[in-house]
Write a protein that holds these residues in place. Structure first.
Motif, PDB file in Angstrom:
ATOM      1  N   LEU A  82       0.832  -1.203   0.000  1.00  8.57           N
ATOM      2  CA  LEU A  82       0.000   0.000   0.000  1.00  8.57           C
ATOM      3  C   LEU A  82       0.867   1.254   0.000  1.00  8.57           C
ATOM      4  O   LEU A  82       0.559   2.240  -0.686  1.00  8.57           O
ATOM      5  CB  LEU A  82      -0.921  -0.022   1.219  1.00  8.57           C
ATOM      6  CG  LEU A  82      -1.886   1.147   1.399  1.00  8.57           C
ATOM      7  CD1 LEU A  82      -2.793   1.297   0.195  1.00  8.57           C
ATOM      8  CD2 LEU A  82      -2.715   0.964   2.674  1.00  8.57           C
ATOM      9  N   LEU A 165      -6.027   5.742   4.379  1.00  4.50           N
ATOM     10  CA  LEU A 165      -5.825   4.812   3.269  1.00  4.50           C
ATOM     11  C   LEU A 165      -6.455   3.447   3.497  1.00  4.50           C
ATOM     12  O   LEU A 165      -6.903   2.801   2.547  1.00  4.50           O
ATOM     13  CB  LEU A 165      -4.319   4.620   3.018  1.00  4.50           C
ATOM     14  CG  LEU A 165      -3.515   5.872   2.670  1.00  4.50           C
ATOM     15  CD1 LEU A 165      -2.047   5.515   2.512  1.00  4.50           C
ATOM     16  CD2 LEU A 165      -4.045   6.510   1.397  1.00  4.50           C
ATOM     17  N   LEU A 166      -6.490   2.983   4.732  1.00  8.03           N
ATOM     18  CA  LEU A 166      -6.902   1.599   5.007  1.00  8.03           C
ATOM     19  C   LEU A 166      -8.417   1.468   5.001  1.00  8.03           C
ATOM     20  O   LEU A 166      -9.123   2.102   5.775  1.00  8.03           O
ATOM     21  CB  LEU A 166      -6.344   1.151   6.361  1.00  8.03           C
ATOM     22  CG  LEU A 166      -6.618  -0.304   6.759  1.00  8.03           C
ATOM     23  CD1 LEU A 166      -6.026  -1.264   5.745  1.00  8.03           C
ATOM     24  CD2 LEU A 166      -6.079  -0.586   8.149  1.00  8.03           C
ATOM     25  N   LYS A 167      -8.920   0.612   4.115  1.00  3.90           N
ATOM     26  CA  LYS A 167     -10.345   0.313   4.049  1.00  3.90           C
ATOM     27  C   LYS A 167     -10.623  -0.973   4.824  1.00  3.90           C
ATOM     28  O   LYS A 167      -9.805  -1.893   4.810  1.00  3.90           O
ATOM     29  CB  LYS A 167     -10.808   0.150   2.598  1.00  3.90           C
ATOM     30  CG  LYS A 167     -10.523   1.361   1.725  1.00  3.90           C
ATOM     31  CD  LYS A 167     -11.243   2.584   2.244  1.00  3.90           C
ATOM     32  CE  LYS A 167     -10.884   3.827   1.444  1.00  3.90           C
ATOM     33  NZ  LYS A 167     -11.508   5.035   1.990  1.00  3.90           N
ATOM     34  N   ASN A 177      -8.990  -6.480   2.132  1.00  5.88           N
ATOM     35  CA  ASN A 177      -9.125  -5.080   2.557  1.00  5.88           C
ATOM     36  C   ASN A 177      -7.947  -4.236   2.077  1.00  5.88           C
ATOM     37  O   ASN A 177      -8.130  -3.094   1.647  1.00  5.88           O
ATOM     38  CB  ASN A 177      -9.234  -5.009   4.081  1.00  5.88           C
ATOM     39  CG  ASN A 177     -10.629  -5.350   4.585  1.00  5.88           C
ATOM     40  OD1 ASN A 177     -11.621  -5.082   3.918  1.00  5.88           O
ATOM     41  ND2 ASN A 177     -10.706  -5.962   5.746  1.00  5.88           N
ATOM     42  N   SER A 181      -7.919  -1.147  -0.560  1.00  7.55           N
ATOM     43  CA  SER A 181      -7.274   0.128  -0.238  1.00  7.55           C
ATOM     44  C   SER A 181      -6.433   0.612  -1.415  1.00  7.55           C
ATOM     45  O   SER A 181      -6.397   1.814  -1.708  1.00  7.55           O
ATOM     46  CB  SER A 181      -6.397  -0.025   1.012  1.00  7.55           C
ATOM     47  OG  SER A 181      -7.153  -0.476   2.119  1.00  7.55           O
ATOM     48  N   GLU A 188      -9.404   8.391  -3.481  1.00  9.16           N
ATOM     49  CA  GLU A 188      -9.211   9.076  -2.206  1.00  9.16           C
ATOM     50  C   GLU A 188      -8.255  10.261  -2.336  1.00  9.16           C
ATOM     51  O   GLU A 188      -8.496  11.335  -1.762  1.00  9.16           O
ATOM     52  CB  GLU A 188      -8.682   8.093  -1.155  1.00  9.16           C
ATOM     53  CG  GLU A 188      -9.649   6.988  -0.778  1.00  9.16           C
ATOM     54  CD  GLU A 188     -10.896   7.512  -0.073  1.00  9.16           C
ATOM     55  OE1 GLU A 188     -10.844   8.639   0.451  1.00  9.16           O
ATOM     56  OE2 GLU A 188     -11.918   6.801  -0.064  1.00  9.16           O
TER      57      GLU A 188
END
Length: 570
Positions: A82, A165-167, A177, A181, A188
């Motif tokens: 990420l 950032l983290l979904k 997940n 992200s 975003e």
């Protein structure tokens, strides 16, 4: 001897000529590359390509941007991926921008002093970031807790905004997940840039005058909207005033009938190309009344807006949707005289709604909780309007006609499939296109024939058959008033996807450029089969170690044989 010298001279001249031609060709290619900018993305999902909307946004920037990336340090593989994707995305922004775009990696855990580290984390939280706790296994087998900050702060030296950032979707694995992200990075980050560039925020109107939810009952969603919109509470008469320019109108659970004058103002607002989010209940029933007694009455309570919605293409039915897939509530199961014992049971009148994965509003959302929702049907046909279902019940649904008695003890009854056999029902729907006025061909003195519009400009409307979907709980009064988070359930301590769903609805209604479609971007998750890895580990280790050596040996033998044959012939 002379001929050999001539041959060497000609070869040298030919080599020099080839060198000059190569240098000229290289120079020409370099000039062309400077004149014509292009990038090739060879991935199947075009994961390194920006959308046209994003390119236009980046090219239109007039201020330098700086990204503070707090996802840094020694990270697990998924978070490192990420982090890398974030840096690559910002590099793509810089490649298309005419201003200076840069970033820096900041690891809050580098601060050695515990007190200063805690102060830094508190500061980051106040700036809008959300630290996340991870558990890592050390070399001695013990678990170690580590706090990371999966977020970015974007600023243009005047304003700043935070990007989390983290979904996290309930039921999804950690890998899924993190992959989601990565999928939403462009959406975003561009949303944050749009927020910084937005000098004049768009205006959102909450309708009043018909017993709609008060400012405290919609405080949670209003606070979220105020971060990017100008939110006002207005009467219907103010919608079409000169200079109003409301990008979206929210009708949040009205409880009183609409007058013809107000319906006309709402109709002409839609005809002018406005966007509407209607959350209406056709049945009046309260969950709060069940907290003090074991039964209550549900009855039909029309709002005099049914004909208008019918003209636009939807009908909210006077019924209640009962669903086996319902919210869990505590039920008293102890026998009389015994100590109280509460057992979780499904409350059929609070369905947990399904979200389609392909639509930008609902993609990768947590389940949305409804309460005493009605079913919605499509009516009529208008080729100029496209229709989509945003929220629906499960396949095991029952429709209960009203008036009816709602009893708490229904949770004690076994949910038989034949009792819930009415199939999937629509709870939230989206209509887009050119609508026909509900006042067309009507003889009424209140219609201004000079300004009256019979057909709308391209407009959008979302109809939700549950006003409680936008309502947050309010405890206490006055200074003791406390606002609970929208979608939060005190019993299960879960937060459902109501807030994110409604924010996405507003963003979609206000989006005239199509940037919300970035939420449908998909990056396929290509995971290795861990079971197969464990069972075939030795085999693939041998292949990876010995096969290259074997191929190298074969190549060496062939090369040796060819050289031997060549020089032996000479």
């Amino acid at each position: 001897m002379v001929s050999r010298k001539i041959m060497l001279k000609n070869r040298r001249q030919k080599d020099i000529l080839n060198l000059i031609i190569s240098l000229l060709a290289l120079f020409a290619v370099m000039q062309l590359l400077q004149l014509y900018f292009f990038r090739w993305d060879l991935t199947s999902e075009k994961k390194y390509s920006l959308s046209d909307n994003t390119k236009q946004l980046i090219e239109s920037l007039d201020k330098d941007l700086f990204f503070e990336i707090y996802l840094a340090g020694d990270l697990p593989y998924g978070f490192a991926k990420l982090q890398k994707a974030s840096m690559e995305m910002i590099d793509e922004f810089a490649a298309y921008s005419n201003v200076h775009i840069s970033y820096s990696l900041i690891n809050p855990n580098d601060v050695v002093n515990p007190k200063k580290k805690n102060e830094l984390f508190e500061q980051l939280v106040s700036r809008g970031l959300k630290p996340t706790s991870l558990q890592e296994r050390t070399t001695d087998g013990s678990l170690k807790q580590k706090i990371i900050v999966p977020g970015i702060i974007v600023h243009d030296r005047e304003k700043e905004t935070a990007v989390h950032l983290l979904k996290s979707k309930s039921g999804a694995t950690a890998d899924e997940n993190l992959n989601h992200s990565v999928e939403t990075l462009e959406f975003e980050l561009t949303k944050a840039i749009r927020l910084l560039q937005n000098v004049q925020p768009k205006k959102i109107a909450f309708l009043t005058g018909h017993g709609e939810l008060n400012e405290y009952e919609v405080a949670d969603i209003t606070a979220s909207l105020l971060q990017r919109y100008d939110v006002k509470r207005v009467n219907a008469s103010e919608l079409n005033k000169e200079g109003a320019n409301y990008s979206a109108l929210v009708i949040a659970q009205p409880r009183e009938e609409f007058s013809r004058e107000d319906k006309y103002q709402i109709d002409q607002y839609l005809m002018a190309g406005g966007s509407m989010l209607c959350l209406v209940d056709e049945v009046k029933v309260s969950m709060d009344s069940l907290s003090v007694k074991e039964s209550t009455i549900a009855y039909y309570s029309p709002l005099n807006i049914e004909d208008q919605l019918f003209a636009y293409g939807v009908r909210v039915n006077p019924d209640l949707v009962m669903d086996i897939q319902g919210q869990l509530i505590p039920v008293q199961t102890a026998l009389p005289g015994e100590q109280a014992k509460f057992t979780p049971a499904s409350w059929y009148y609070c369905p947990l709604l399904n979200c389609p994965e392909k639509h930008p509003i609902t993609r990768k959302l947590n389940v949305v909780k409804a309460e005493f929702a009605n079913s919605i049907d499509w009516v009529g046909e208008n080729k100029n309007i496209s229709r989509k279902v945003l929220l629906s019940s499960s396949n095991y649904t029952r429709l209960e006609k009203v008036p009816s008695v709602i009893r708490l003890d229904i949770v004690n009854k076994k949910p038989l499939p034949e009792y819930f056999a009415d199939g999937k029902k629509n709870i939230a729907v989206l209509l887009e296109g050119k609508f026909k006025s509900a006042f067309k061909n009507r003889a009424w003195k209140g219609i201004n024939r000079k300004t009256f519009k019979e057909e709308s400009k391209p407009a959008k409307m979302i109809v939700i058959s549950d006003g409680d979907l936008i309502k947050n709980r309010v405890r206490g009064v006055g200074k003791n008033r406390q606002i609970e988070a929208l979608g939060y359930d005190r019993y299960s301590r879960k937060t459902y996807g109501n807030r994110n769903f409604l924010l996405n609805c507003i963003d979609y209604l206000c989006d005239n450029e199509g940037w919300m479609n970035l939420r449908t971007r998909e990056v396929k998750l290509r995971l290795l089969d861990k079971t197969k890895i464990r069972s075939e580990r030795i085999f693939w280790q041998v292949i990876n170690v010995l096969l290259p050596l074997f191929l190298l040996l074969i190549f060496g033998l062939i090369r040796f044989y060819m050289r031997k044959r060549k020089f032996a012939g000479n």
